[in-house]
Design an enzyme around this catalytic site. Structure first.
Site, PDB file in Angstrom:
ATOM      1  N   LYS A   9      -7.942   2.600   3.104  1.00  0.00           N
ATOM      2  CA  LYS A   9      -7.024   3.041   4.155  1.00  0.00           C
ATOM      3  C   LYS A   9      -6.555   4.452   3.814  1.00  0.00           C
ATOM      4  CE  LYS A   9      -3.941   0.225   5.864  1.00  0.00           C
ATOM      5  NZ  LYS A   9      -2.797  -0.731   5.830  1.00  0.00           N
TER       6      LYS A   9
HETATM    7  C1  E4P Z   1      -0.692  -2.053   7.954  1.00  0.00           C
HETATM    8  O1  E4P Z   1      -1.002  -2.339   6.833  1.00  0.00           O
HETATM    9  C2  E4P Z   1       0.604  -1.417   8.269  1.00  0.00           C
HETATM   10  O2  E4P Z   1       0.904  -0.581   7.215  1.00  0.00           O
HETATM   11  C3  E4P Z   1       1.668  -2.431   8.494  1.00  0.00           C
HETATM   12  O3  E4P Z   1       1.213  -3.426   9.379  1.00  0.00           O
HETATM   13  C4  E4P Z   1       2.948  -1.828   9.000  1.00  0.00           C
HETATM   14  O4  E4P Z   1       3.816  -2.867   9.360  1.00  0.00           O
HETATM   15  P1  E4P Z   1       5.397  -2.666   9.431  1.00  0.00           P
HETATM   16  O5  E4P Z   1       5.683  -1.735  10.551  1.00  0.00           O
HETATM   17  O6  E4P Z   1       5.935  -4.050   9.677  1.00  0.00           O
HETATM   18  O7  E4P Z   1       5.796  -2.116   8.096  1.00  0.00           O
END
Ligand code: E4P
Length: 224
Positions: A86
């Protein structure tokens, strides 16, 4: 649509991997840091639980393209199988993505909040783009509509990049993403539970049990 688990909690992953048709696990630095444990031990354990074939998305901790590539190569070597690095959208991230595409290492371009960000990430060679639905909804940004527009634009341009929607607070957001044709959602276990739950379902199950036991008592089909 693929369901991915957005956590690094080992017991949660073990449980959900057994009970839900998961395509893999996503993490990010905040999710990993929550576990307060050794990084390699944690991600290796996740890989062991889900197996080699399922997707494991781990975010880079680097900021410069060359270092991102170096880290991605190491992660791929250690985590093998369906591994995706990522990378948050930024210039260095795009440069790294183009290089990783050449090297055959899958990239999930993350922290996406607009369709133009997603489109250029796809053009650079990202396998997935990850728009954050709930964080957009929190600022009245209509997160599911942004995800839907990304799906439309990628389809319009014939891109094979997939939309992996992240950041959910409720099952309705997941439903809207599915209706829009999003390819995957990454959710925490509470959302998975919310997706399968319905009071009418509970009532139906209770009714079946009541009618059966009124005639057959404690006997099950296995007892006949
Ligand atoms: C994916 O890995 C994203 O970083 C994550 O879903 C973000 O979610 P949040 O907005 O609940 O932190």
């Amino acid at each position: 649509m693929l369901y991915i688990l957005d956590t690094a909690d080992i017991e949660t992953i073990r449980y959900c991997n057994e009970y839900y048709p998961l395509a893999g696990v996503t993490t990010n630095p905040s999710i990993i840091a929550k576990e307060h444990t050794d990084f390699w031990e944690l991600v290796t354990q996740i890989r062991e639980i889900i197996g080699k074939d399922k997707m494991l998305h781990v975010q880079t901790t680097q900021k410069e393209a060359e270092k991102i590539v170096e880290e991605a190569k190491l992660l791929k070597e250690k985590l093998e199988g369906g591994f995706y690095v990522k990378i948050p959208i930024c210039e260095e991230g795009l440069k790294a993505t183009m290089r990783l595409k050449e090297l055959g290492i899958g990239v999930t371009m993350t922290a996406i909040f607009t369709p133009p960000q997603a489109l250029i990430a796809a053009k650079a060679g990202a396998s997935f783009v990850a728009p954050y639905v709930n964080r957009l909804d929190n600022i009245i940004g209509d997160g599911t509509e942004v995800a839907a527009e990304i799906v439309r634009q990628l389809a319009h341009y014939g891109s094979d990049c997939k939309v992996l929607v992240a950041s959910f607070k409720n099952a309705e957001q997941v439903h809207k993403c599915a209706s829009a044709g999003c390819h995957c959602v990454t959710v925490d276990p509470k959302i998975l539970k919310a997706v399968i739950s319905h009071p009418m379902t509970d009532a139906a199950i209770k009714g079946f049990e009541r009618d059966w036991t009124s005639v057959y008592g404690d006997k099950t089909i296995l007892d006949f």
